[in-house]
Design an enzyme around this catalytic site. Structure first.
Site, PDB file in Angstrom:
ATOM      1  N   LYS A  96       1.042  -0.420  -2.476  1.00  8.74           N
ATOM      2  CA  LYS A  96       2.504  -0.292  -2.534  1.00  8.74           C
ATOM      3  C   LYS A  96       3.066   0.460  -1.330  1.00  8.74           C
ATOM      4  O   LYS A  96       4.212   0.248  -0.933  1.00  8.74           O
ATOM      5  CB  LYS A  96       2.920   0.409  -3.835  1.00  8.74           C
ATOM      6  CG  LYS A  96       2.578  -0.380  -5.103  1.00  8.74           C
ATOM      7  CD  LYS A  96       3.469  -1.585  -5.314  1.00  8.74           C
ATOM      8  CE  LYS A  96       3.127  -2.323  -6.603  1.00  8.74           C
ATOM      9  NZ  LYS A  96       3.875  -3.571  -6.762  1.00  8.74           N
ATOM     10  N   GLU A 118      12.518   0.937  -8.566  1.00 11.46           N
ATOM     11  CA  GLU A 118      12.007   0.789  -9.921  1.00 11.46           C
ATOM     12  C   GLU A 118      10.502   0.995  -9.854  1.00 11.46           C
ATOM     13  O   GLU A 118       9.910   0.860  -8.789  1.00 11.46           O
ATOM     14  CB  GLU A 118      12.303  -0.622 -10.447  1.00 11.46           C
ATOM     15  CG  GLU A 118      11.306  -1.710  -9.993  1.00 11.46           C
ATOM     16  CD  GLU A 118      11.268  -1.964  -8.477  1.00 11.46           C
ATOM     17  OE1 GLU A 118      12.249  -1.599  -7.806  1.00 11.46           O
ATOM     18  OE2 GLU A 118      10.264  -2.507  -7.977  1.00 11.46           O
ATOM     19  N   SER A 391      -6.377  -3.591  -5.348  1.00  5.90           N
ATOM     20  CA  SER A 391      -5.032  -3.185  -4.940  1.00  5.90           C
ATOM     21  C   SER A 391      -4.722  -1.707  -5.133  1.00  5.90           C
ATOM     22  O   SER A 391      -3.845  -1.174  -4.476  1.00  5.90           O
ATOM     23  CB  SER A 391      -3.995  -4.035  -5.685  1.00  5.90           C
ATOM     24  OG  SER A 391      -4.161  -3.910  -7.084  1.00  5.90           O
TER      25      SER A 391
HETATM   26  C1  LIG Z   1      -2.483  -1.016  -8.140  1.00  6.02           C
HETATM   27  C2  LIG Z   1      -1.508  -2.096  -8.448  1.00  6.02           C
HETATM   28  N1  LIG Z   1      -1.883  -3.368  -8.283  1.00  6.02           N
HETATM   29  C3  LIG Z   1      -1.041  -4.380  -8.560  1.00  6.02           C
HETATM   30  C4  LIG Z   1       0.231  -4.156  -9.037  1.00  6.02           C
HETATM   31  C5  LIG Z   1       1.088  -5.343  -9.361  1.00  6.02           C
HETATM   32  O1  LIG Z   1       2.103  -5.589  -8.439  1.00  6.02           O
HETATM   33  P1  LIG Z   1       2.039  -6.765  -7.408  1.00  6.02           P
HETATM   34  O2  LIG Z   1       1.759  -8.023  -8.164  1.00  6.02           O
HETATM   35  O3  LIG Z   1       3.378  -6.765  -6.771  1.00  6.02           O
HETATM   36  O4  LIG Z   1       0.961  -6.494  -6.435  1.00  6.02           O
HETATM   37  C6  LIG Z   1       0.669  -2.839  -9.200  1.00  6.02           C
HETATM   38  C7  LIG Z   1       2.036  -2.575  -9.688  1.00  6.02           C
HETATM   39  O5  LIG Z   1       2.418  -1.561 -10.109  1.00  6.02           O
HETATM   40  C8  LIG Z   1      -0.222  -1.788  -8.903  1.00  6.02           C
HETATM   41  O6  LIG Z   1       0.139  -0.513  -9.069  1.00  6.02           O
END
Ligand SMILES: Cc1ncc(COP(=O)(O)O)c(C=O)c1O
Lengths: 415, 268
Positions: A96, A118, A391
């Site tokens: 993020k 948000e 992620s």
């Molecule tokens: C670690 C992590 N991965 C994935 C997501 C999902 O979001 P996005 O699909 O935009 O990557 C989030 C959302 O809060 C997150 O904190």
């Protein structure tokens, strides 16, 4: 729907990918969205903008993040080599920050001193609060009451960073409702406020802009896998909430037609409406993911027959959302990306496997991609590679996982 | 001429300011909505805006959010709202504008909606989150069935966009009095008057001003420069406050009559 493979994915000037995307907003927001679109277009062409961002990515975020060859997970799968893109090692613990940093530079160029955001899992809220601390900007984060409860650690982190966390008690009290409140704030304070949206969602130019800032993930990963493995991977796997980490990984590979792009949605705890957040898992019994309009964009939306937005459920706050980013809708209908889902239980199992086998504790969001990656690897040869986007890190989820009955405990003892 | 256009020329001939109340259909229930429509017409409504409840009303403040929630808890759907208008039409000639977010209409289908709107006697449709850039086929459909597409303009709308919006609109232009969501404000900003003047330069359509109007003084001050005042949250709050009172209709009627209490201005 005709299925043809595409090798590029660019929206038209109004932010449409085919029938998806666009701008479905109250009239008051059109002017700031146009202003933002112009600012982003200018910045995009300026080397100074990118060099400032590049420097912050390196010195502040710790990029490039590593691409790690997960040998024990690979052995466990018994097939292709699994590589983890370590976004958990980026500053603040998730991808993020890539988007927050890019957008805050835009906000500064535009002279906006108040930033709103948000958050679902709290990772985007933390990233936003962090860049606001870095630049001395006021920060207000909207978060659903349900998410405040299940991601308490991140609420504390945001407050320590000086952000004001506003608990949202309307609707389903999750990410969707936090976005509603942020939009209401923006519509009211439109002149001095910058809305730092956290996923590849919302009205144009957000889906495009967020993708551009997150594409650093895929660009790095592409170079890294070529250097480490000498060839492109067979597949990319990423969890999909709004879709920012997934599109960030996929986008630089879209032209590589032989590379499969696989997004993993939250399968939750069942097929019925309200029990999951699998927007592409269509059909009325499963909650009815159909083309609709939610929060500024046209995409696949979980909703009832009458167009009321459905309740969703996921063990992970970050995937618990009724719509999916418009570019994903386009890629899926064009046949360029595939979307599957993983249940709460599978995510917990992935969480535990990755922690025990690799010593890496993934966020529950990222954990959704682990079992699908293992299954995929199993059917490929050991010369092949796949990349899974890790992620974010799982510290925020440890308490929640500890509270759940861990049924997979015994399965690992033979290893 | 559409029923809305006729109403505005009648107001003009009488040199009278128009009054446009808003209520959410199905709040507190559909039977009461029918009675409220009749009561509002009787109390002096020139046009009535009828809100379709939606799960995610991003442009609305808390009062209308709660009204939407109440209606949805009763299971009210777009079909129910259309049926309600069909039932009331024989008893009431006041023009009705359907006020909705886009998704429920999109799921119903553009063609279906335009046809049904005409059939039941809806005179105009205003979609809060549909801007002209995304609305071309939509406005064409409505026109085909003689339903007026009504658009919002905001203080933040540029002159270039204003020209584009008015070229797609008919019936009247809805000028948002200030940046923000629906809901009462103590003082009416002077942005509304400036915006109305900007609209007058590019369009001959009547201008209705809304968002945040809740008092007799505010209504009168809007009448000084615009053709009509829209009052939503203040009326919805009155419905909410009296929802379990057997004389709720009487209270709402009195509240409206008080809002419209004649002063020199309504005839100026
Ligand atoms: C670690 C992590 N991965 C994935 C997501 C999902 O979001 P996005 O699909 O935009 O990557 C989030 C959302 O809060 C997150 O904190």
């Amino acid at each position: 729907m005709a299925r043809s493979t595409i090798n590029r994915s660019e929206p038209d000037e109004h932010g449409h990918w085919g029938e998806f995307g666009g701008r479905y907003v109250p009239e008051t927001l059109v002017a700031p969205l146009e202003e933002l679109t112009r600012e982003f277009a200018h910045a995009r062409d300026e080397t100074d903008f990118w060099s400032e961002l590049e420097q912050l990515r390196r010195d502040y975020c710790g990029r490039p993040t590593p691409l790690f060859h997960a040998q024990r997970l690979s052995a466990h799968a018994g097939g292709a080599q699994i590589f983890l893109k370590r976004e958990d090692l980026a500053h603040t613990g998730s991808h993020k920050i890539n988007n927050a940093l890019g957008q805050v530079l835009l906000a500064r160029r535009m002279g906006k001193r108040r930033i709103i955001a948000e958050t679902g899992a709290g990772q985007h809220g933390v990233a936003t609060a962090t860049v606001c601390a870095l630049f001395g900007l006021r920060c207000v984060v909207y978060m659903g009451a349900e998410d405040v409860r299940r991601q308490a650690l991140n609420v504390f982190r945001m407050r320590s960073l000086g952000a004001e966390v506003m608990t949202v008690n309307s609707g389903t009290r999750t990410l969707k409702d936090a976005i509603n409140e942020a939009l209401r704030d923006w519509v009211t304070n439109v002149r001095d406020t910058y809305y730092l949206l956290g996923s590849a969602l919302g009205p144009h130019p957000y889906p495009l802009m967020v993708r551009e800032f997150q594409s650093v993930i895929g660009r790095e990963a592409r170079e890294q896998i070529l250097a480490q493995n000498g060839k492109l991977p067979r597949a990319l796997v990423a969890c999909v909430g709004g879709g920012s980490n997934a599109i960030g990984l996929f986008h630089p590979f879209i032209g590589d037609e032989q590379v499969r792009c696989i997004g993993v949605e939250a399968g939750g705890r069942g097929e019925a409406a309200g029990e999951h957040a699998a927007r592409f898992h269509s059909g009325l019994t499963s909650g009815g993911g159909r083309v609709g309009v939610l929060q500024g964009t046209k995409s696949y939306v979980l909703q009832d027959r009458h167009g009321q937005i459905a309740n969703t459920h996921s063990i992970s706050a970050g995937l618990d959302y009724a719509a999916v980013g418009p570019e994903h809708a386009y890629l899926r209908d064009a046949g360029r990306a595939e979307y599957i889902c993983a249940s709460d239980a599978e995510a917990l199992e992935g969480f535990s496997l990755c922690t025990k086998l690799e010593g890496i504790t993934p966020a529950l969001e990222s954990s959704h991609a682990i079992l699908p990656a293992l299954r995929l690897a199993k059917n490929l040869s050991s010369d092949d590679a796949i990349i899974m986007n890790l992620s974010g890190r799982g510290d925020k989820d440890v308490q929640l996982v500890a509270d759940v009955d861990l049924t997979v405990e015994g399965d690992e003892s033979h290893r | 001429m559409s029923r809305i256009a006729e109403k505005f020329s009648e107001l003009k001939r009488a040199r009278r300011g128009g009054f446009i109340p808003f209520i959410t259909a199905g709040d507190p229930d559909l039977a009461t909505t029918e009675l409220l429509l009749v009561e509002l017409a009787r109390a002096g409504a020139d046009v009535i805006e009828l809100g379709v409840p939606f799960s995610d009303p991003v442009a609305d403040g808390e009062v209308i959010q709660r009204a939407s929630e109440r209606a949805l808890r009763n299971g009210v759907t777009l079909c129910d709202v259309l049926d309600c208008v069909a039932r009331i039409r024989p008893r009431m000639a006041t023009p009705i504008v359907l006020f909705s977010y886009f998704n429920p209409l999109l799921q119903f289908g553009e063609d279906n909606l335009a046809r049904e709107a005409q059939r039941v006697g809806i005179d105009g449709v205003l979609v809060t989150d549909l801007i002209p850039e995304e609305a071309e086929s939509w406005t064409k459909k409505l026109r085909e069935y003689d339903v007026d597409p009504i658009f919002l303009v905001a203080p933040t709308t540029s002159d270039a966009r204003l020209a584009r919006i008015v070229s797609q609109a008919s019936g009247f232009i809805y000028a948002i009095s200030r940046a923000g969501v629906t809901g009462p404000r103590a003082d009416l900003s002077n942005e509304a008057e400036a915006l109305t003047q900007r609209i007058r330069k590019v369009s001959a359509l009547p201008v209705a001003v809304g968002f945040g109007i809740s008092t007799n003084e505010q209504v009168k001050s809007v009448w000084r420069f615009a053709d009509a005042a829209v009052i939503g949250s203040a009326i919805v709050a009155e419905i909410e406050k009296n929802k379990s009172d057997p004389n709720m209709l009487g209270h709402v009627g009195n509240f409206v009559r008080d809002l419209l209490r004649p002063g020199e201005d309504r005839h100026s």
